[in-house]
Design a protein around this motif. Structure first.
Motif, short mmCIF file in Angstrom:
data_model
loop_
_atom_site.label_atom_id
_atom_site.label_comp_id
_atom_site.label_asym_id
_atom_site.label_seq_id
_atom_site.Cartn_x
_atom_site.Cartn_y
_atom_site.Cartn_z
N ALA A 234 31.77 -19.21 63.17
CA ALA A 234 32.43 -18.11 63.89
C ALA A 234 32.47 -18.38 65.39
N LEU A 235 33.67 -18.60 65.89
CA LEU A 235 33.86 -18.84 67.32
C LEU A 235 35.00 -17.95 67.79
N LYS A 236 35.25 -17.95 69.06
CA LYS A 236 36.44 -17.26 69.58
C LYS A 236 37.67 -17.75 68.81
N ASP A 237 38.44 -16.81 68.28
CA ASP A 237 39.71 -17.10 67.59
C ASP A 237 39.60 -17.75 66.21
N THR A 238 38.40 -17.93 65.68
CA THR A 238 38.30 -18.37 64.28
C THR A 238 38.98 -17.31 63.40
N PRO A 239 39.90 -17.72 62.51
CA PRO A 239 40.69 -16.73 61.77
C PRO A 239 39.99 -16.19 60.51
N TYR A 240 39.76 -14.90 60.51
CA TYR A 240 39.13 -14.23 59.37
C TYR A 240 40.02 -13.13 58.82
N LEU A 241 39.95 -12.97 57.51
CA LEU A 241 40.51 -11.80 56.84
C LEU A 241 39.36 -11.15 56.09
N LEU A 242 39.08 -9.91 56.43
CA LEU A 242 37.89 -9.23 55.89
C LEU A 242 38.30 -8.00 55.10
N PHE A 243 37.89 -7.96 53.84
CA PHE A 243 38.10 -6.76 53.02
C PHE A 243 36.88 -5.87 53.15
N VAL A 244 37.10 -4.62 53.52
CA VAL A 244 35.99 -3.68 53.70
C VAL A 244 36.08 -2.61 52.61
N ASN A 245 35.04 -2.51 51.82
CA ASN A 245 34.99 -1.52 50.74
C ASN A 245 34.61 -0.14 51.26
N ASP A 246 35.11 0.88 50.59
CA ASP A 246 34.52 2.20 50.73
C ASP A 246 33.60 2.37 49.52
N GLY A 247 32.31 2.32 49.77
CA GLY A 247 31.36 2.37 48.66
C GLY A 247 30.05 1.72 49.05
N PRO A 248 29.19 1.48 48.08
CA PRO A 248 27.82 1.06 48.38
C PRO A 248 27.68 -0.22 49.20
N THR A 249 28.58 -1.19 49.04
CA THR A 249 28.40 -2.44 49.78
C THR A 249 29.13 -2.45 51.13
N ARG A 250 29.62 -1.29 51.55
CA ARG A 250 30.34 -1.21 52.83
C ARG A 250 29.52 -1.79 53.99
N HIS A 251 28.23 -1.54 53.97
CA HIS A 251 27.37 -2.05 55.05
C HIS A 251 27.48 -3.58 55.18
#
Lengths: 325, 325
Positions: A234-251
């Motif tokens: 993880a550096l400046k501008d490293t490209p990520y796509l993150l899926f965020v759940n609504d539910g127990p594993t959201r944290h």
């Protein structure tokens, strides 16, 4: 009578009330689509052995004792995937009860299975998740009918509202999807993260929408695993796509997001909470409905990326072209 | 009396002969090291529910009914991984029987667990696989003691010969490892493939040896999944590292190799057959011993790569440096 997940499991239970194992098996995106069903059984069942397996691993290294007490769920969109057809045949030869999910009612996999559920795909964004939804539906029926599922009615409410919600949300995200496409169109690598029931959707997005259909290198990273290795990239501008759940594993997802933000990475988030998942799903069942909503919305992002890159989602080097491999 | 996998499972069985579930949980390389144990239970047990889970997913989305009938196996090399310590505590609070694997006998995770197995690491190449070997050993004991395992004696023969074989083979591969290092040292991406019990070792190599320790982008691809998407990226000189099992899933690995060769990709193969796995393991048990042998040999390749890239395997951007994340 219309054949449904419910009627199929009722029929299996009549034949054998002692089912004690469920195996989900397929290849590629169709295997990934079975993940929410697997995740449900693994989390809610108190008595069913469960596993999700690559179809050819199932064929060549079949778990011991797969037989009359086992339900095997296979899937193939077009119904012609040789390894998944072989798994369907193999499971039946072992005496298992085999349900297959396919888009094509006249396909070879449908002919090999004892039970079939035929699903849509092209019609709209919701139907892109039809196979996944059926796999979860089967899982809910299995647990409910064989051992009881306390939140069965709440799950039905969520199933009933799911497709309208997906279509509504997918139709809202065009500007966000275009922004994503513009931002990522020249990236050679995109890291895809997710957790909980959505881990399969992250794998599917990375491996099929990106690697297969866009020829972009895309490691899948479980949000909880991010901190135990892959975050070193993880550096400046490293490209990520993150899926965020609504539910127990959201944290787990939110924690990954915070880290990416801290180092100014290039981040796109698809968050089930932004897309109002709680409007159809109670806290008791919400976990399992994240992957469908996120997958439906993600499809718009993939289409926009494909347009921005002038690389059709249907373009292949090898699939549909080579005959022997 | 020395505490062994066998004595621990005997003790658990005395307390509760009705164990019906085994959960393997950890983070990063330590989770991956549990995979062969999970794979064994999933394939050989006729009555145990089994799962492998990221420790924080276990903490935040614990399967229902984990309790006195459950054995939970956790692992942490240094014994200080917060999520794995939390999983160990959480499992005990639920009444599960918790065994932890760690290199450090005075570490926090060891204090939290009911049972501990302390293993080596630095001594030699074989000891790099000590945690993995113990996880498999526990799995074999669980299946054998609770339901009987037909090939128990053959498994013991393989365990007895394993460490000498790993050290012997690791000491033979220096030239091959140097060739690998020279060939791959400038690659920004390496795809890592494996199947069967070795899928965890492929994940570990990609995610930790390459992404964490060398900052090389490294998607993990199950050999059976290769043909259902990721093979679209196979071109002349695309860099692959392929683990080939001696055992039932060998066909999956060999088929991937043939495809890569056909398109003249850059290929390095670590094949358990080249490293004589059959000299210690019978056909009935060989499957499960591939990941240890391949991991031991792979360590030499990783060390040589690290030297060629002048990037120590111990170099980190974030781990051991940042305190809060």
């Amino acid at each position: 009578m219309t054949v449904t997940s419910k009627s199929i499991i009722e029929d299996i239970k009549k034949k054998n009330p002692n089912i004690n194992r469920v195996i989900f098996t397929g290849c590629g995106a169709s295997m990934a689509d079975l993940y929410p069903g697997y995740y449900f059984v693994a989390h809610e069942s108190k008595k069913m052995l469960s596993a999700i397996m690559q179809a050819n691993e199932f064929n060549y290294d079949t778990p011991k004792d797969v037989g009359e007490n086992t339900i095997v769920i296979t899937a193939s969109l077009g119904g012609t995937t040789p390894e998944s057809i072989a798994a369907t045949k193999h499971a039946r030869e072992l005496g298992a009860h085999v349900v297959t999910l396919s888009h094509d009612e006249s396909s070879p996999i449908v002919k090999e299975a004892e039970y079939q559920l035929i699903h849509g795909f092209e019609k709209d964004y919701a139907n892109k998740t039809a196979k996944m939804t059926l796999a979860l539906n089967l899982a809910v029926e299995i647990v409910n009918q064989f051992e009881g599922y306390e939140y069965y009615d709440e799950a039905q409410t969520a199933f009933n509202g799911l497709f309208d919600l997906i279509n509504h949300e997918a139709n809202m995200v065009t500007p966000a999807a275009e922004e994503f496409a513009e931002k990522y169109k020249d990236d050679k690598t995109i890291y895809v993260l997710g957790s909980g029931a959505t881990a399969g959707a992250a794998y599917s997005t990375a491996s099929f929408l990106f690697m297969e259909m866009q020829w972009i290198t895309a490691p899948t990273i479980h949000s909880g695993e991010f901190f135990h290795g892959p975050f070193e990239l993880a550096l400046k501008d490293t490209p990520y796509l993150l899926f965020v759940n609504d539910g127990p594993t959201r944290h787990l997802d939110a924690r990954a997001l915070e880290f990416m933000q801290r180092f100014d990475a290039k981040i796109t988030v698809i968050d089930a909470k932004d897309h109002n998942l709680a409007s159809i799903a109670s806290n008791n069942v919400i976990d399992y409905f994240n992957p469908m909503l996120i997958t439906g919305v993600m499809r718009v992002y993939a289409e926009k990326l494909s347009e921005a890159r002038k690389h059709p989602l249907t373009q292949r080097r090898y699939m549909w072209k080579l005959e022997n491999y």
